[in-house]
Design an enzyme around this catalytic site. Structure first.
Site, short mmCIF file in Angstrom:
data_model
loop_
_atom_site.label_atom_id
_atom_site.label_comp_id
_atom_site.label_asym_id
_atom_site.label_seq_id
_atom_site.Cartn_x
_atom_site.Cartn_y
_atom_site.Cartn_z
N HIS A 153 0.86 -1.20 0.00
CA HIS A 153 0.00 0.00 0.00
C HIS A 153 0.89 1.24 0.00
CE1 HIS A 153 -3.70 2.24 0.64
NE2 HIS A 153 -3.02 3.02 1.47
N ASP B 53 -7.55 -1.93 4.11
CA ASP B 53 -6.19 -1.51 4.43
C ASP B 53 -5.97 -1.42 5.95
OD1 ASP B 53 -5.83 -1.26 1.68
OD2 ASP B 53 -6.37 0.86 1.69
N CYS C 255 43.42 38.04 -10.91
CA CYS C 255 44.39 37.00 -10.53
C CYS C 255 45.83 37.42 -10.79
CB CYS C 255 44.07 35.69 -11.24
SG CYS C 255 43.81 35.85 -13.01
#
Length: 912
Positions: free
Chosen positions: A116, A152, A717
């Protein structure tokens, strides 16, 4: 295995149910060694057998297809007799839509177990997955329980739970967890029973719920509720039965709903909706809807009343472009696809252009079959289940297929969820999701992060935050594109043509790209146009020209007499490359590496810096428009520790290109070695020396010295990390520099007269302030600057230090900001200043200013750096190789040398 098993825990099992899920459970149970003595499934529908029964028949297992098991409340005797004759010890019901009598349920020695798809006792009933989503449950999962005579309510044997994601639908929750884990769970449950270890835990009544079956007539949207509840209703009915409403005199069914509407502006064509709090708005991203709390939700697909599925953004558009005329080869493919439709739809006498796949009786399992058959027929063409829903008639499907085969499919462009923003006298359209396999998508778990405008500290938008699973998806897409896709099949010249087209598109969008760079990275707009974006365009054009000029060589070797030999080399792409880029030049650093990578024929996964992701995502969009095949370029915004690390570790990545700090570079290098000995190139930290001799052109030295430090706010850089100025001109040089610094306009990067914009992000601003405080503490003289500018945003004053001695922290460590570090050196002492300049573990760049050519040549020869500038600075070019020495890394960007970073050389020797 078809006979009884010798396995000590094997059992005789009856499988009762249907669907692909039932088929998979059946197959796995047989692999476990159990004997399936019979399969009970539903009767054939429209001449088609259920997959479970079909598989069992192939295996020679008895199959029973009872239309019903009982009549007037009593079990049918012949049905019971046929069942009992099998001698089953356990009934397994993986998915069963029929009512099974208790005479069957209780018959076996071990009873019956049922799967389920909810965490019982919550959501009992046949539409458990729907209601899990409709109620907005944060946790979902499945239960395997012992069948009883209730609905269920039987004792629990096993449960497993999972997180329910915010945009999960019935399909995604089922496919991600309930289907694969449910199969494993059923097998585990049977194993526990066989071993005598299966528990029976009574279900608690507290928290128990039962909801009815969701049907089309009950799936109408109630608009008098908050947006989240409407979203949950839509996704809870997606795909079946489909949440619907009334608008434009027809029923419209909504699919693919999300609450992730960050950055969306409800501007577009209004769509009046019966009963809605406000009209919907059809935008480029889809249909915006409103709850009674005025919050928005977005729907991306709409099914019209005639069954046709369309992108919600196309709701008010016409039928679109006229039908394509098919070539002879395409007509052959179309007929082969027609035959596939005919096989799947046996009840249809003749498949015509108007034949609708679903109205002809096809189910979801048939969609999977059609997609797989067509992919096999078309040599792995990228086709999704969704394509069948979007083009459900044979004519539309054929047109979609041909467009995909021609590479003219515009699906990627239609599905871009833009953040729109009016900035710099233009409207920006900024993608903000991950880019994987040619599509923009949310990250796993719909995780996002904020990207910040450094000019004022405001949030620009939410950006998808890539997770490890997203990296795996992107690498898989790149690998597939490299090994099986069009990219590896087209000629090198055609590859170059696509890169030229990409460069042209970048040029067409250069103002938008530069504006995004100013917004997201704080780049001064005029500089962004010239350098950030301008050099990016040049880079792609340069490497586009290299595509068909990558050549091997023939090599004379000793002959194997009396025979002869021929040896040649081939330069081949390495495969999937990971590119990790920094935040100072987001687009330019991406371009420096990606252009060479693609020119060499590789595919790529790009990780932009987390603080500057937006131009990389816009670039991804342009690759789609350029026609670069899906999967060749993938972009993953996210953290370095997660995304960068996974790329470095990934066994299918063959090369990493990284620009960033030395510390992180060392870690990446180690990961690349340990994982699979990846090829790696590193452009790392720097502390570039600039030596200014007294015999220089002082005006030029001041001008270039300023640029060497303050260019791009010092976030450069190759910035001159330390200036050595000859004693006799030192004071005059400092005086002129300070004079020029005071003239600099610090301000909004979008203002055309701004010289100096904000630092990239707040953490970096704090680092610069600490850097200056340390310099002052160690005894350097702070001439000007050193503080945050008193205004919103991350602005830092251009700064000058003098009297900097060799032992000081600021003399040795990079600031990566607008901080000029000046040291004296004695007149005429060339070798001493060279020794000081080289006394660093970095070696990215360097510079010298002098009118003496002999001195310039001598100094440039002795400087230990990958680049030496003489009487200039920052003069990089796409044709000149760029890269560092020592702990500034190894490998090259730009120039022909960069191609070698993304190629491998194969030697081939013939004997004849």
């Amino acid at each position: 295995m078809t006979g009884p098993s010798n396995h000590p825990t094997a059992m005789k099992i009856a499988v009762i149910g249907q669907s692909l899920f039932g088929q998979e459970v059946y197959c796995h149970l047989r692999k476990e060694g159990h004997e399936v003595v019979g399969v009970f499934t539903v009767p054939d529908k429209d001449g088609k057998a259920d997959p479970l029964g079909l598989q069992a028949e192939k295996d020679g297992v008895p199959v029973f297809k009872f239309a019903r098991w009982r009549a007037k409340g009593q079990a049918l005797p012949d049905v019971v007799a046929k069942y009992q004759a099998l001698g089953a010890e356990l009934n397994v019901l993986p998915f069963c839509s029929q009512f099974i009598p208790m005479e069957i349920i209780n018959a076996p020695q071990h009873g019956s177990i049922i799967y389920h798809p909810s965490l019982l006792p919550r959501h009992r009933g046949a539409s458990a997955i729907n209601w899990t989503l409709i109620h907005g449950d944060k946790k979902g999962g499945f239960s395997i329980f012992w069948a009883d005579d209730g609905l269920d309510t039987g004792d629990l044997l096993l449960q497993k739970e999972c997180e329910v994601l915010p945009d999960d639908t019935v399909s995604t929750l089922y496919n991600r967890f309930l289907f694969p884990e449910g199969i494993k769970g059923m097998v585990q449950a049977v194993r526990l029973i066989a071993e005598g270890k299966a528990p029976r835990l009574p279900q608690p009544e507290e928290g128990a719920t039962y909801e009815g079956i969701q049907k089309k007539e009950t799936a109408k949207i109630n608009w008098d509720q908050p947006a989240e509840a409407i979203h949950n209703w839509i996704r809870g009915n997606d795909k079946v039965p489909g949440a619907w409403t009334e608008a434009c005199e027809q029923k419209l069914t909504f699919f693919n709903s999300t609450l992730n509407t960050s950055g969306l502006v409800p501007e577009g064509d209004t769509l009046p909706i019966t009963g809605a709090h406000r009209p919907g708005v059809v935008t480029k991203a889809g249909l915006i809807l409103f709850g009674n709390d005025d919050r928005m939700l977005l729907v991306k697909n709409i099914q019209l009343e005639d069954g046709k599925m369309i992108p919600a953004s196309n709701f008010f558009k016409g039928a679109g472009s006229s039908a394509l005329e098919l070539t002879e080869a395409e007509l052959v493919i179309a007929e082969a696809v027609r035959s596939a439709w005919q096989r799947i739809l046996p009840n249809v006498l003749e498949v015509e252009d108007s034949t609708d796949f679903f109205k002809s009786g096809a189910a979801s399992v048939d969609v999977v079959r059609l997609v797989e058959e067509v992919k096999e027929l078309c040599d792995g063409l990228e086709l999704e289940n969704e394509d069948v829903y979007m083009a459900s008639t044979f004519g539309d499907f054929t047109q979609l297929l041909v467009r995909k085969l021609r590479g003219d499919d515009e699906e990627g462009e239609c599905s871009i969820d833009y953040v729109e923003m009016a900035v710099n006298k233009r409207t920006l359209h900024m993608p903000h999701q991950l880019f994987i396999g040619g599509a923009f998508m949310d990250a796993e778990g719909a995780k996002t992060f904020e990207t910040i405008n450094p000019t004022d500290g405001s949030v620009i938008c939410q950006v998808s935050l890539a997770q490890v699973t997203d990296v795996d998806k992107a690498v898989a897409a790149a690998k597939d594109a490299f090994e099986n896709g069009l990219w590896g099949k087209i000629s090198a010249r055609d590859r170059g043509r696509l890169l030229y087209r990409l460069a042209d598109l970048m040029e067409q969008h250069q103002e938008e790209l530069a504006t995004i760079e100013a917004l997201d990275a704080g780049a001064v707009y005029t500089l962004a146009l010239k350098t950030h974006v301008g050099m990016s365009i040049q880079t792609f054009r340069y490497f586009a020209g290299w595509c068909d000029k990558i050549q091997g060589s023939t090599i004379p070797i000793n002959q194997a007499r009396p025979n002869r030999n021929l040896t040649l080399t081939r330069k081949e792409p390495v495969g999937v490359c990971g590119i990790i880029i920094p935040w100072n030049y987001p687009l330019m650093m991406l371009s420096w590496k990606t252009a060479a990578c693609l020119a060499a024929g590789n595919t790529v996964v790009i990780k932009p810096a987390q603080v500057t992701p937006l131009t990389a995502l816009k670039f991804a969009e342009l690759t789609l428009k350029a026609g670069i095949p899906k999967g060749v370029v993938n972009v993953l915004p996210g953290s370095g520790s997660l995304v960068g690390q996974r790329l470095s570790d990934h066994p299918d990545v063959r090369k990493i290109g990284f620009t960033g700090s030395t510390e992180v570079g060392k870690h990446i290098m180690k990961s690349c070695a340990v994982s699979n000995v990846k090829k790696v190139s590193l452009e790392l930290g720097g502390k570039s020396p600039l030596i200014i001799f007294a015999d220089c052109d002082l005006n030029k030295a001041v001008q270039m010295g300023m640029s060497s430090v303050f260019f791009n706010k010092g976030e450069n850089c190759i910035a001159a990390g330390r200036l050595f100025v000859e004693d006799s001109i030192h004071d005059e040089f400092v005086r002129r520099v300070v004079e020029e610094v005071r003239k600099m306009k610090v301000g909004n990067p979008l203002d055309r007269d701004t010289d100096h914009g904000p630092q990239n992000h707040h953490a970096h601003l704090m680092k610069l302030m600490e850097y200056c405080q340390r310099g002052v503490k160690e005894g350097a003289t702070l001439i000007c600057g050193g503080k945050q500018v008193p205004r919103p945003g991350f602005f830092f004053e251009p700064t000058v230090f003098t009297d900097v001695e060799d032992h000081m922290f600021i003399a040795k460590e990079e600031s990566f900001g607008p901080i000029m570090i000046i040291s004296r050196f004695a007149d005429g002492d060339v070798d001493a200043v060279l020794s000081r300049a080289n006394a660093t573990e970095f070696g990215l760049a360097s510079g010298v200013f002098t009118r003496d050519i002999n001195k310039a040549l001598y100094v440039s020869d002795k400087l230990q750096a990958g680049t030496v500038f003489v009487n200039t600075y920052n003069k990089t070019d796409v044709a000149a190789p760029f890269g560092g020495f020592k702990q500034s890394g190894f490998g090259k960007d730009l120039g022909e040398a960069a191609l070698n970073e993304y190629l491998r050389v194969k030697t081939v020797t013939f004997e004849y």
